[in-house]
Write a protein that holds these residues in place. Structure first.
Motif, PDB file in Angstrom:
ATOM      1  N   LYS A 166       0.691  -1.110   0.012  1.00 41.35           N
ATOM      2  CA  LYS A 166      -0.035  -0.040  -0.119  1.00 41.35           C
ATOM      3  C   LYS A 166       0.867   1.163  -0.164  1.00 41.35           C
ATOM      4  O   LYS A 166       0.596   2.230  -0.416  1.00 41.35           O
ATOM      5  N   VAL A 225      -7.473   6.125   9.584  1.00 39.13           N
ATOM      6  CA  VAL A 225      -7.343   4.774   9.137  1.00 39.13           C
ATOM      7  C   VAL A 225      -6.091   4.223   9.236  1.00 39.13           C
ATOM      8  O   VAL A 225      -5.198   4.861   8.778  1.00 39.13           O
ATOM      9  N   LYS A 247      -3.629   1.040   8.379  1.00 40.58           N
ATOM     10  CA  LYS A 247      -3.265  -0.275   7.451  1.00 40.58           C
ATOM     11  C   LYS A 247      -2.051  -0.853   7.542  1.00 40.58           C
ATOM     12  O   LYS A 247      -1.104  -0.046   7.328  1.00 40.58           O
ATOM     13  N   VAL A 278      -6.860  -3.656   7.896  1.00 45.58           N
ATOM     14  CA  VAL A 278      -7.414  -2.235   8.221  1.00 45.58           C
ATOM     15  C   VAL A 278      -8.239  -1.955   9.294  1.00 45.58           C
ATOM     16  O   VAL A 278      -9.146  -2.553   9.435  1.00 45.58           O
ATOM     17  N   VAL A 316     -10.609   1.039  10.795  1.00 52.25           N
ATOM     18  CA  VAL A 316     -11.208   2.336  10.616  1.00 52.25           C
ATOM     19  C   VAL A 316     -11.415   2.932  12.071  1.00 52.25           C
ATOM     20  O   VAL A 316     -12.227   2.420  12.771  1.00 52.25           O
ATOM     21  N   GLU A 351      -3.925   6.986   7.219  1.00 50.41           N
ATOM     22  CA  GLU A 351      -4.487   7.933   6.287  1.00 50.41           C
ATOM     23  C   GLU A 351      -5.691   8.624   6.742  1.00 50.41           C
ATOM     24  O   GLU A 351      -6.281   8.097   7.725  1.00 50.41           O
ATOM     25  N   ARG A 373      -9.757   9.461   7.568  1.00 49.30           N
ATOM     26  CA  ARG A 373     -10.683   8.974   7.251  1.00 49.30           C
ATOM     27  C   ARG A 373     -11.769   9.476   6.357  1.00 49.30           C
ATOM     28  O   ARG A 373     -12.079  10.749   6.555  1.00 49.30           O
ATOM     29  N   LEU A 374     -12.238   8.958   5.309  1.00 54.05           N
ATOM     30  CA  LEU A 374     -13.052   9.517   4.414  1.00 54.05           C
ATOM     31  C   LEU A 374     -14.464   8.770   4.387  1.00 54.05           C
ATOM     32  O   LEU A 374     -14.559   7.609   5.240  1.00 54.05           O
ATOM     33  N   LYS A 389     -18.058  -4.805   3.033  1.00 52.38           N
ATOM     34  CA  LYS A 389     -16.910  -5.301   3.577  1.00 52.38           C
ATOM     35  C   LYS A 389     -17.186  -5.901   5.009  1.00 52.38           C
ATOM     36  O   LYS A 389     -16.637  -6.902   5.632  1.00 52.38           O
ATOM     37  N   ASN A 406     -13.991  -5.772   9.332  1.00 52.22           N
ATOM     38  CA  ASN A 406     -13.748  -6.036   7.899  1.00 52.22           C
ATOM     39  C   ASN A 406     -13.584  -7.452   7.802  1.00 52.22           C
ATOM     40  O   ASN A 406     -12.940  -8.089   8.420  1.00 52.22           O
ATOM     41  N   MET A 430     -14.056   5.748  -2.750  1.00 51.56           N
ATOM     42  CA  MET A 430     -14.863   6.406  -1.765  1.00 51.56           C
ATOM     43  C   MET A 430     -15.646   7.663  -2.417  1.00 51.56           C
ATOM     44  O   MET A 430     -14.709   8.225  -3.152  1.00 51.56           O
ATOM     45  N   LEU A 472      -9.376   4.444  -2.322  1.00 51.45           N
ATOM     46  CA  LEU A 472      -8.854   3.844  -1.014  1.00 51.45           C
ATOM     47  C   LEU A 472      -7.978   2.639  -1.110  1.00 51.45           C
ATOM     48  O   LEU A 472      -7.200   2.660  -0.284  1.00 51.45           O
ATOM     49  N   GLU A 473      -8.184   1.932  -2.080  1.00 51.65           N
ATOM     50  CA  GLU A 473      -6.705   1.001  -2.225  1.00 51.65           C
ATOM     51  C   GLU A 473      -7.256   0.668  -3.838  1.00 51.65           C
ATOM     52  O   GLU A 473      -8.228   0.772  -4.472  1.00 51.65           O
TER      53      GLU A 473
HETATM   54  P1  AMP Z   1      -8.862  -1.425   1.888  1.00 50.11           P
HETATM   55  O1  AMP Z   1      -8.333  -2.803   2.157  1.00 50.11           O
HETATM   56  O2  AMP Z   1      -7.587  -0.204   1.772  1.00 50.11           O
HETATM   57  O3  AMP Z   1      -9.590  -1.215   0.931  1.00 50.11           O
HETATM   58  O4  AMP Z   1      -9.624  -1.135   3.213  1.00 50.11           O
HETATM   59  C1  AMP Z   1     -10.603  -1.867   3.769  1.00 50.11           C
HETATM   60  C2  AMP Z   1     -12.067  -0.992   3.941  1.00 50.11           C
HETATM   61  O5  AMP Z   1     -11.664  -0.117   4.957  1.00 50.11           O
HETATM   62  C3  AMP Z   1     -12.432  -0.208   2.737  1.00 50.11           C
HETATM   63  O6  AMP Z   1     -13.072  -1.081   2.128  1.00 50.11           O
HETATM   64  C4  AMP Z   1     -13.066   0.625   3.580  1.00 50.11           C
HETATM   65  O7  AMP Z   1     -14.466   0.398   4.070  1.00 50.11           O
HETATM   66  C5  AMP Z   1     -12.296   0.993   4.783  1.00 50.11           C
HETATM   67  N1  AMP Z   1     -11.552   2.108   4.457  1.00 50.11           N
HETATM   68  C6  AMP Z   1     -10.184   2.217   3.953  1.00 50.11           C
HETATM   69  N2  AMP Z   1      -9.443   3.199   3.890  1.00 50.11           N
HETATM   70  C7  AMP Z   1     -10.331   4.059   4.363  1.00 50.11           C
HETATM   71  C8  AMP Z   1     -10.418   5.484   4.416  1.00 50.11           C
HETATM   72  N3  AMP Z   1      -9.261   6.123   3.940  1.00 50.11           N
HETATM   73  N4  AMP Z   1     -11.624   6.236   4.874  1.00 50.11           N
HETATM   74  C9  AMP Z   1     -12.415   5.233   5.385  1.00 50.11           C
HETATM   75  N5  AMP Z   1     -12.691   4.122   5.228  1.00 50.11           N
HETATM   76  C10 AMP Z   1     -11.599   3.495   4.945  1.00 50.11           C
END
Ligand code: AMP
Ligand code: GLY
Length: 452
Positions: A113, A151, A153, A163, A165, A195, A197-198, A224, A234, A289, A298-299
């Motif tokens: 990441k 968040v 990660k 991850v 949140v 990072e 939080r969005l 998720k 998650n 997002m 987000l990823e």
């Molecule tokens: P990721 O593996 O990075 O996609 O993160 C898994 C889940 O965590 C995402 O599908 C979101 O629900 C949540 N998430 C990840 N990054 C953020 C962020 N910056 N703000 C809010 N929720 C996040």
């Protein structure tokens, strides 16, 4: 013009619901020769293909390439992130053998990441503000100095579970300590991304990419969190539907211009100085997002989503083998396919304990009953995820992991598809089975803000 051969032997790597859905469509291709699936694959895959004689690991590169040569494998399709991160595409690509899935140094867009963040920064792709830390002390100082929700990660691959949140600084502190103490599963403790939080609706945009052409597939929404109403920890994904009204054409256009095109350009720049190097070929999957300020990444994933793929494959119309072949060949602009106008919804039936250690080894009942729930103009298909055949030659299956089967319905509207998938999922029985009954709720509740 590039044309796939009349007969292609395919090796499909991976053994989840995503791969069962891909295999199901591959077996409908008039070009398919033999479909090989990995040794010990789930019961759905074993019913559709022939099992490889050996485990598939890059450590067995010599055996694997010899075996692929002998079986005249013309196309390797890599489903999961693990083999991509291990360099399976690098090992298996050869003259006369195409690989769908990027090489290891480009799969970093998912497997690291921190690498992905720096690529996005270089390409000016909108994403959550983030910092990378390699020490717990520095990470703790960073969150102590800030008051906003963040968040945390783990930088490496964690099957969607690395991850946290956080709503408070204390939660962030706990998550950071857990990452660096190596308390959680896996050994990804060395690097952590923190990072902002969005807030907003999440969207999965999957695009086929051959290095130059980008073909965006219909947008999906995943769910998720393990609990209804998006509560609890998650998971790898509890359910998804496709298409979603959250992403009208204008929004997809923004995603393409601001996110996918600059990312693919940046990936291309990484390989430009290597003559004859293969560019990114496979799926680029942006987890977005939809914020009031527009879509933000987000990823990134370097593969098909799970369970998004179950919903996508349900609607896919055309020759999937040809499409994947063209993508891997660099001739995606010559491929054609369409999508069913109906909506698909996948509800994942899980084993007790998931996303922690799941109960396994239970006989799964009710698959035929679930599929028989479909009415006129509807389809229900149960894709195996973590299952094993009950025994040699038996059509039955037992649970073998957390996400057991994906019950996927196709119907006229999201309301109907979600209701049908939920009704059908209730026909699946094994001790401790559970599933979310609210897949699609964020749109069905009418609370869907649309930004572009
Ligand atoms: P990721 O593996 O990075 O996609 O993160 C898994 C889940 O965590 C995402 O599908 C979101 O629900 C949540 N998430 C990840 N990054 C953020 C962020 N910056 N703000 C809010 N929720 C996040
Ligand atoms: N459904 C999310 C993922 O495949 O990572």
């Amino acid at each position: 013009m590039a044309t796939p051969p009349d007969r292609v032997n395919v090796l499909l790597i991976g053994s989840g619901g995503r791969e069962h859905a891909i295999a199901w469509r591959l077996t409908q291709s008039p070009r398919l020769g033999t479909l090989w699936v990995q040794k010990g694959a789930n019961a759905g895959l074993v019913a559709l293909g022939r099992e490889c004689p050996e485990e598939l690991t890059p450590g067995k590169a010599f055996f694997l390439t010899r075996w692929c040569d002998r079986e005249e494998i013309g196309l390797v399709v890599i489903g999961p992130e693990g083999p991509l991160a291990e360099g399976m595409a690098d090992v298996l690509s050869a003259p006369g053998r195409l690989v769908f899935g990027p090489r290891r140094d480009l799969a970093l867009i998912e497997s690291d990441k921190a690498w992905a963040k720096s690529l996005m920064r270089e390409a000016l792709v909108p994403t959550a503000e983030g910092r990378v830390f390699t020490s717990a002390a520095a990470a703790l100082r960073y969150v102590n100095d800030r008051d906003e929700p963040c968040v945390v990660k783990m930088a490496g691959l964690c099957a969607g579970k690395g991850v946290t949140v956080c709503s408070t600084t204390e939660e962030a502190r706990v998550a950071i300590r857990a990452c660096f103490a190596g308390v959680r599963e896996g050994d990804h403790a060395a690097k952590v991304v923190i990072e902002e939080r969005l807030d907003g609706q999440e969207l999965s945009v999957l695009a086929l990419v051959d290095g130059k052409t980008i073909t965006i597939l219909d947008p999906c929404q995943d769910h998720k969190q393990v609990g209804e109403g998006d509560t609890g920890p998650n998971t790898g994904g509890m359910g998804a539907y496709c298409p979603t009204p959250l992403a009208p054409d204008a929004l997809l256009d923004t995603v393409s211009r601001q996110i996918l095109v600059p990312t693919v350009d940046a990936l291309r720049r990484r390989v430009e100085d290597e003559s004859a190097a293969v560019p990114f070929r496979g799926v680029l999957f942006a987890g977005l997002m939809l914020t009031p300020g527009g879509p933000k990444v987000l990823e990134y994933n370097a593969r098909f989503g799970d369970p998004e793929t179950q919903a996508l494959m349900m609607r896919f119309q055309g020759d999937l083998l040809g499409l994947l072949w063209h993508t891997a060949n660099g001739s995606l602009d010559e491929a054609s396919f369409s999508m069913d106008s109906r909506t698909a919804c996948c509800v994942v039936v899980c084993a007790q304990g998931y996303p922690g250690a799941p109960r396994t080894g239970d006989r799964i009942e009710g698959i035929a009953d679930a599929e028989a729930e479909a009415g006129t103009g509807e389809v229900v298909k149960v894709f195996h995820a973590s299952t094993k055949p009950l025994g040699p030659g038996s059509a039955g299956a037992v649970s073998a992991g957390g996400r057991v089967v994906g019950v996927t319905a196709l119907a006229q509207s999201l309301t109907e598809a979600a209701a049908l998938a939920t009704r059908a999922a209730a026909r699946i029985h094994f001790p401790g089975a559970f599933f979310r009954k609210d897949i699609g709720h964020r749109v069905l509740a009418g609370s869907a803000p649309v930004s572009s």
